[in-house]
Every structure is written in C-alpha cells, then in structure tokens.
Design an enzyme around this catalytic site. Structure first.
Site, PDB file in Angstrom:
ATOM      1  N   ARG A  15     -19.448 -26.297 -19.822  1.00  0.00           N
ATOM      2  CA  ARG A  15     -18.605 -26.428 -18.630  1.00  0.00           C
ATOM      3  C   ARG A  15     -17.717 -25.186 -18.493  1.00  0.00           C
ATOM      4  NH1 ARG A  15     -16.016 -32.198 -19.949  1.00  0.00           N
ATOM      5  NH2 ARG A  15     -16.319 -31.372 -22.032  1.00  0.00           N
ATOM      6  N   LYS A  75     -12.143 -27.281 -22.700  1.00  0.00           N
ATOM      7  CA  LYS A  75     -11.841 -27.841 -24.019  1.00  0.00           C
ATOM      8  C   LYS A  75     -10.585 -27.197 -24.597  1.00  0.00           C
ATOM      9  CE  LYS A  75     -14.014 -30.513 -25.750  1.00  0.00           C
ATOM     10  NZ  LYS A  75     -13.953 -31.991 -25.537  1.00  0.00           N
ATOM     11  N   TYR A  94      -7.995 -29.668 -21.446  1.00  0.00           N
ATOM     12  CA  TYR A  94      -7.938 -30.823 -22.353  1.00  0.00           C
ATOM     13  C   TYR A  94      -7.410 -30.329 -23.696  1.00  0.00           C
ATOM     14  CZ  TYR A  94     -10.941 -33.681 -19.291  1.00  0.00           C
ATOM     15  OH  TYR A  94     -11.451 -34.398 -18.240  1.00  0.00           O
ATOM     16  N   HIS A  96      -6.082 -32.999 -26.467  1.00  0.00           N
ATOM     17  CA  HIS A  96      -6.283 -34.053 -27.487  1.00  0.00           C
ATOM     18  C   HIS A  96      -5.554 -33.684 -28.785  1.00  0.00           C
ATOM     19  CE1 HIS A  96      -9.071 -36.200 -24.930  1.00  0.00           C
ATOM     20  NE2 HIS A  96      -9.716 -35.073 -24.695  1.00  0.00           N
ATOM     21  N   GLU A 118      -5.562 -34.657 -20.241  1.00  0.00           N
ATOM     22  CA  GLU A 118      -5.747 -36.076 -20.549  1.00  0.00           C
ATOM     23  C   GLU A 118      -4.462 -36.895 -20.480  1.00  0.00           C
ATOM     24  OE1 GLU A 118      -6.159 -33.654 -22.780  1.00  0.00           O
ATOM     25  OE2 GLU A 118      -5.017 -34.114 -24.585  1.00  0.00           O
ATOM     26  N   SER A 134     -15.267 -40.272 -17.682  1.00  0.00           N
ATOM     27  CA  SER A 134     -15.727 -41.651 -17.930  1.00  0.00           C
ATOM     28  C   SER A 134     -16.770 -42.049 -16.889  1.00  0.00           C
ATOM     29  CB  SER A 134     -14.554 -42.631 -17.864  1.00  0.00           C
ATOM     30  OG  SER A 134     -13.710 -42.459 -18.968  1.00  0.00           O
ATOM     31  N   LEU A 240     -12.403 -50.121 -24.009  1.00  0.00           N
ATOM     32  CA  LEU A 240     -11.300 -49.243 -24.409  1.00  0.00           C
ATOM     33  C   LEU A 240     -10.012 -50.053 -24.483  1.00  0.00           C
ATOM     34  CD1 LEU A 240     -10.062 -46.370 -24.884  1.00  0.00           C
ATOM     35  CD2 LEU A 240      -9.667 -46.275 -22.430  1.00  0.00           C
ATOM     36  N   ALA A 268     -18.253 -45.687 -26.123  1.00  0.00           N
ATOM     37  CA  ALA A 268     -16.907 -45.727 -26.712  1.00  0.00           C
ATOM     38  C   ALA A 268     -16.835 -45.039 -28.074  1.00  0.00           C
ATOM     39  CB  ALA A 268     -16.431 -47.177 -26.833  1.00  0.00           C
ATOM     40  N   ASP A 270     -16.317 -42.097 -28.859  1.00  0.00           N
ATOM     41  CA  ASP A 270     -15.233 -41.122 -29.037  1.00  0.00           C
ATOM     42  C   ASP A 270     -13.949 -41.796 -29.505  1.00  0.00           C
ATOM     43  OD1 ASP A 270     -14.829 -42.376 -26.613  1.00  0.00           O
ATOM     44  OD2 ASP A 270     -14.119 -40.580 -25.590  1.00  0.00           O
ATOM     45  N   LYS A 279     -22.368 -44.498 -35.325  1.00  0.00           N
ATOM     46  CA  LYS A 279     -21.694 -43.305 -35.873  1.00  0.00           C
ATOM     47  C   LYS A 279     -22.000 -42.146 -34.928  1.00  0.00           C
ATOM     48  CE  LYS A 279     -25.204 -41.912 -39.314  1.00  0.00           C
ATOM     49  NZ  LYS A 279     -26.417 -42.508 -38.950  1.00  0.00           N
ATOM     50  N   ASN A 300     -19.754 -36.484 -26.758  1.00  0.00           N
ATOM     51  CA  ASN A 300     -19.400 -35.707 -25.552  1.00  0.00           C
ATOM     52  C   ASN A 300     -20.545 -35.759 -24.546  1.00  0.00           C
ATOM     53  OD1 ASN A 300     -21.052 -34.105 -27.135  1.00  0.00           O
ATOM     54  ND2 ASN A 300     -20.219 -32.203 -26.322  1.00  0.00           N
ATOM     55  N   MET A 301     -20.836 -36.970 -24.075  1.00  0.00           N
ATOM     56  CA  MET A 301     -21.969 -37.172 -23.157  1.00  0.00           C
ATOM     57  C   MET A 301     -21.904 -36.262 -21.923  1.00  0.00           C
ATOM     58  SD  MET A 301     -22.407 -41.312 -23.419  1.00  0.00           S
ATOM     59  CE  MET A 301     -23.773 -41.429 -22.268  1.00  0.00           C
TER      60      MET A 301
HETATM   61  N1  LIG Z   1     -19.001 -40.681 -25.212  1.00  0.00           N
HETATM   62  C1  LIG Z   1     -18.502 -39.944 -24.229  1.00  0.00           C
HETATM   63  O1  LIG Z   1     -18.952 -38.826 -23.977  1.00  0.00           O
HETATM   64  C2  LIG Z   1     -17.396 -40.477 -23.369  1.00  0.00           C
HETATM   65  C3  LIG Z   1     -17.059 -39.852 -22.172  1.00  0.00           C
HETATM   66  C4  LIG Z   1     -16.041 -40.401 -21.376  1.00  0.00           C
HETATM   67  C5  LIG Z   1     -15.383 -41.555 -21.815  1.00  0.00           C
HETATM   68  N2  LIG Z   1     -15.740 -42.119 -23.019  1.00  0.00           N
HETATM   69  C6  LIG Z   1     -15.105 -43.339 -23.551  1.00  0.00           C
HETATM   70  O2  LIG Z   1     -15.573 -44.473 -22.868  1.00  0.00           O
HETATM   71  C7  LIG Z   1     -14.657 -45.544 -23.141  1.00  0.00           C
HETATM   72  C8  LIG Z   1     -14.360 -46.293 -21.852  1.00  0.00           C
HETATM   73  O3  LIG Z   1     -13.570 -45.484 -20.995  1.00  0.00           O
HETATM   74  P1  LIG Z   1     -13.106 -46.025 -19.573  1.00  0.00           P
HETATM   75  O4  LIG Z   1     -12.449 -44.880 -18.890  1.00  0.00           O
HETATM   76  O5  LIG Z   1     -14.238 -46.741 -18.929  1.00  0.00           O
HETATM   77  O6  LIG Z   1     -11.993 -47.089 -20.005  1.00  0.00           O
HETATM   78  P2  LIG Z   1     -11.352 -48.221 -19.067  1.00  0.00           P
HETATM   79  O7  LIG Z   1      -9.988 -48.489 -19.628  1.00  0.00           O
HETATM   80  O8  LIG Z   1     -11.506 -47.908 -17.637  1.00  0.00           O
HETATM   81  O9  LIG Z   1     -12.277 -49.514 -19.374  1.00  0.00           O
HETATM   82  C9  LIG Z   1     -12.275 -50.178 -20.596  1.00  0.00           C
HETATM   83  C10 LIG Z   1     -12.550 -51.651 -20.351  1.00  0.00           C
HETATM   84  O10 LIG Z   1     -12.720 -52.287 -21.628  1.00  0.00           O
HETATM   85  C11 LIG Z   1     -12.208 -53.598 -21.501  1.00  0.00           C
HETATM   86  N3  LIG Z   1     -11.987 -54.186 -22.813  1.00  0.00           N
HETATM   87  C12 LIG Z   1     -11.035 -53.897 -23.733  1.00  0.00           C
HETATM   88  N4  LIG Z   1     -11.164 -54.717 -24.797  1.00  0.00           N
HETATM   89  C13 LIG Z   1     -12.221 -55.537 -24.534  1.00  0.00           C
HETATM   90  C14 LIG Z   1     -12.846 -56.604 -25.234  1.00  0.00           C
HETATM   91  N5  LIG Z   1     -12.415 -57.005 -26.432  1.00  0.00           N
HETATM   92  N6  LIG Z   1     -13.920 -57.210 -24.662  1.00  0.00           N
HETATM   93  C15 LIG Z   1     -14.372 -56.810 -23.448  1.00  0.00           C
HETATM   94  N7  LIG Z   1     -13.811 -55.826 -22.733  1.00  0.00           N
HETATM   95  C16 LIG Z   1     -12.749 -55.192 -23.275  1.00  0.00           C
HETATM   96  C17 LIG Z   1     -10.922 -53.395 -20.691  1.00  0.00           C
HETATM   97  O11 LIG Z   1     -10.473 -54.621 -20.108  1.00  0.00           O
HETATM   98  C18 LIG Z   1     -11.382 -52.377 -19.645  1.00  0.00           C
HETATM   99  O12 LIG Z   1     -11.843 -53.007 -18.459  1.00  0.00           O
HETATM  100  C19 LIG Z   1     -13.428 -44.853 -23.764  1.00  0.00           C
HETATM  101  O13 LIG Z   1     -13.478 -44.996 -25.166  1.00  0.00           O
HETATM  102  C20 LIG Z   1     -13.611 -43.409 -23.388  1.00  0.00           C
HETATM  103  O14 LIG Z   1     -12.930 -42.540 -24.277  1.00  0.00           O
HETATM  104  C21 LIG Z   1     -16.730 -41.597 -23.783  1.00  0.00           C
END
Ligand SMILES: NC(=O)c1ccc[n+]([C@@H]2O[C@H](COP(=O)([O-])OP(=O)(O)OC[C@H]3O[C@@H](n4cnc5c(N)ncnc54)[C@H](O)[C@@H]3O)[C@@H](O)[C@H]2O)c1
Length: 372
Positions: A15, A75, A94, A96, A118, A134, A240, A268, A270, A279, A300-301
């Site tokens: 990016r 980053k 960003y 972090h 962030e 997200s 989250l 999730a 991350d 993992k 980092n999808m």
């Molecule tokens: N892997 C990647 O590349 C990447 C990229 C972007 C975001 N993410 C991650 O994705 C995750 C989600 O991000 P988001 O922006 O969608 O968050 P968000 O806060 O919009 O959504 C999270 C949802 O999880 C729900 N939740 C919490 N605990 C729960 C439980 N016990 N059971 C069911 N639902 C539950 C919440 O109510 C909420 O609706 C985060 O960890 C974020 O860091 C990962």
C-alpha cells in the site's frame, strides 16, 4: 506545507500513503508533495501518475524525511525510518503503539508529532480510519474461504453457491460488526446459505433489517455455536471486544466436530483469533490444517488487495491530511477533537492514555500537550 510520502518498507506491504488523486487535492490546496520513486508501484500507481498529479519525486526516503513537514504513510515507521524523524515533523500513519515499546521510545525521542490512524474517532463513536480495513478483510473472507474449499487447496470440494439440484454451501459468520456484515454481503452474493452470530441485540436487528430473509441471525451462546460449527462448510470469525484479546468462541473440541475439508477463516487473528486452533499466518503461506479442517489466519488480509485497500484508506485519511496541511497541526488538532484523539505522541510526550498505561509511562493530556 511540504508533504512527504516514502515507499513502505515493511515486509509484503504494497500500500502507499497517498494516491495520485490525493496528491492532486493537496497541490490544489497550495501544498507541495514529494513522493519516493516507485512508492505506488505495488498498488498499480506508477511514478508518471504522481508527476501528472503535481508531485515531485525523490530517490531516497532520507530526502523525504529530511525536508517534509508532514510524512503520510500506511504502516508504522520501522527503526530505520524512526531515526530520520525530526522534532516538529508530523507523522500521520497507523502506529499500533500499545504493544510496541521500542517504537514508542523512538517516537518519544524523535520530538515528532505522531498521529495514529487507528485512534482517530468519529462523532458516532467509531474508529473511521480503521473501518475500511475491516470492510476489506470482511469482503475478502468468503473469497479466500471459497478458494480454500477447493479440493486442490485441501478443502472439501464444495462450491459455496451450489448449482441447480445441489445445495449451496453453509457459511457461519461469528460476529456481525463491520467485518462480519461485509463478509455476509459477499457470501450472500455468492449464493451461500449464511448464518451470522452476534451477542449484540442491536447488531442482530441491524443485520435482519439489512439482509431480510437472505441470512439467518442467531444470538451468540455456546450451544448455538457448537451446533452451527458442525454444519459449517466455511466458518468466518470476526468477533471483536474492543481493546481485548478476541474471545475463544470455538474450542479445539468443536473444531474436531467439523466436517473434513471444511474451512475456518479467522479474521480476528490480529487480536489473537476467536478459534482455539488459530495461529497467525502470512500471505506467502496462508493456510494450515488441524484435524482435517483448513485454517486461514492471515493477520494483514488487506495487503492481498493493496490497490483497493490503498484507495479505501485514502478516502478516509485525505480529509484529515488536508486539514493538517491547511491549518497546521496545532489548529487542526485544537479544532477537531476526533483528530486530536489520534494524537499518540507529541514532542516527546505520550498523549494516548492506553499507550501510556500499557507501557507504564507518564501520560499527558493531548489538550495540555498542544497548549489548549
Ligand atoms: N486479519 C485482518 O487482516 C484484519 C483486518 C481488519 C480487521 N481485522 C479484525 O477483525 C475483527 C473484527 O473487526 P470489526 O471492525 O468487524 O469489529 P466490530 O466491532 O465492528 O464487530 C465485532 C462484532 O463482534 C461481536 N462480538 C463480540 N463478542 C462476541 C461474542 N462473544 N459472540 C458473538 N459476537 C461477538 C460484537 O457484538 C460486534 O458486533 C477485529 O479483530 C479486527 O482487528 C482483521
């Protein structure tokens, strides 16, 4: 103001901080922009496009860090970049910082004004500069999940959309927030049978209103998850709990009950992942198999779709970059409490409470730090 855009140097990061149209906008506002040669290549943005937008090109990051009033990146700066930051220089990217004491120490020592994407907030209480990533990860999840379900990838050999006479695949999405909603949009579009699980009644109501009968919504309980996990061809984890490690909603025992060749995409990851057997993996080696279940856990999808992610990021960062350039950091931060919430380190002081708390360092209120 002179705004500098160095090429990202983190592993597999394609990016870039500003796209040519953002450069053009800043130039239109009377600013100058210097971009490192090749900075946009990974996102399909050649130097010629930057020149046409009015940017100047620099051959090395050192030239940019030595002259720019504001550095716009994606980053966090790596050690070699941190050494080049100057007192009073704005860093907008960003960061972090909470889990990263070395970076925090270097940014404090630099004397720079460090604003983290962030932690910038919105009037609605969201984190608007985090949301697009997200969205990207959510929309990618069914795509990578569908690919992983193919036989050659170790999957079950199921086509998510089915075909006439053969049922569609079952997609179960844990978490119906930003990522989960976007994952549902794509999975529904693929023709899959989609169920979204959330513990928030508000989230479930919003999903039901948005998708009608094209998805099922389920309240999050252990027994509901146990049943759904057994049925899923593709399980997508997007839960989250802000600021906390992701809750482990799917135990190893539950993974053992899944169908052979079924797939887990743990977005999730991350935050530690919401499946016990998850993992973190990388784009160069994205999947592994546990008890016959394919796991995709890339942390980092959005990097996989650097071009889309770069534009999505620019759409939300540009207004803040323009405000910082037009008004200068002091007025921009004084006038906008949401941008001020992004201020993490200010001329040697830590101005983000969770960062100071995580590292046991002194905290200075952002208002006090900028003299309000
Ligand atoms: N892997 C990647 O590349 C990447 C990229 C972007 C975001 N993410 C991650 O994705 C995750 C989600 O991000 P988001 O922006 O969608 O968050 P968000 O806060 O919009 O959504 C999270 C949802 O999880 C729900 N939740 C919490 N605990 C729960 C439980 N016990 N059971 C069911 N639902 C539950 C919440 O109510 C909420 O609706 C985060 O960890 C974020 O860091 C990962």
């Amino acid at each position: 103001m002179l705004i500098g855009v160095p090429k990202e140097i983190k592993d597999n990061e394609y990016r870039v901080g500003l796209v040519p149209s953002s450069v053009q906008e800043l130039v239109h506002h009377g600013h100058e922009v210097v971009v490192e040669r090749g900075a946009g290549i990974g996102a399909g943005l050649p130097d010629a496009d930057y020149l046409a937008a009015g940017a100047m090109l620099a051959g090395t990051p050192a030239e940019i860090f030595a002259t720019a009033d504001m550095i716009v990146k994606v980053k966090e700066p790596l050690a070699s970049e941190r050494k080049m930051l100057r007192p009073g220089q704005i860093l907008f990217t960003y960061l972090h910082l909470a889990p990263d004491p070395e970076q925090t120490r270097d940014l404090v020592a630099s004397g720079a004004i460090c604003i983290a994407y962030e932690t910038v907030t919105s009037a609605g209480g969201t984190l608007p500069l985090l949301t697009p990533m997200s969205e990207v990860a959510g929309r990618l999840a069914p795509q990578v999940g569908a690919h992983s379900l193919e036989k050659a990838q170790g999957g079950r050999g199921v086509l998510l959309g089915g075909v006439p006479g053969v049922p569609a695949g079952e997609v179960v999405i844990l978490g119906g927030g930003v990522s989960g909603t976007h994952a549902a949009t794509i999975a529904v579009g693929m023709g899959a049978k989609v169920t979204v699980v959330d513990r928030s009644a508000e989230a479930l109501k919003r999903l039901a209103a948005q998708f009608g009968t094209s998805i099922s919504t389920v309240f999050s309980t252990r027994s509901a998850i146990e049943e759904l996990v057994k049925r899923a061809d593709l399980l997508i984890g997007t839960v989250l709990v802000p600021g906390a490690a992701a809750p482990k909603l799917v135990s190893h025992a539950m993974v053992r009950t899944m169908k052979p060749g079924s797939v887990i995409v743990d977005v999730a990851i991350d935050q530690g992942g919401c499946v016990e057997t998850s993992k973190a993996t990388t784009h160069s080696n994205p999947t592994y198999v546990v008890d016959g279940v394919v796991h995709y856990c890339v942390a980092n999808m959005p990097g996989a779709v650097a071009r889309t992610s770069t534009f999505a990021l620019n759409n939300v960062t540009l207004p803040f970059a323009v405000a910082l350039a037009d008004k200068g950091w002091r007025s921009a931060l004084a006038e906008d409490q949401h941008l001020r919430n992004g201020l993490n380190v200010m001329a040697g002081k830590i101005t983000c409470a969770p960062v100071a708390e995580a590292q046991g360092l002194p905290f200075t209120d952002a208002k006090a730090a900028i003299g309000l």
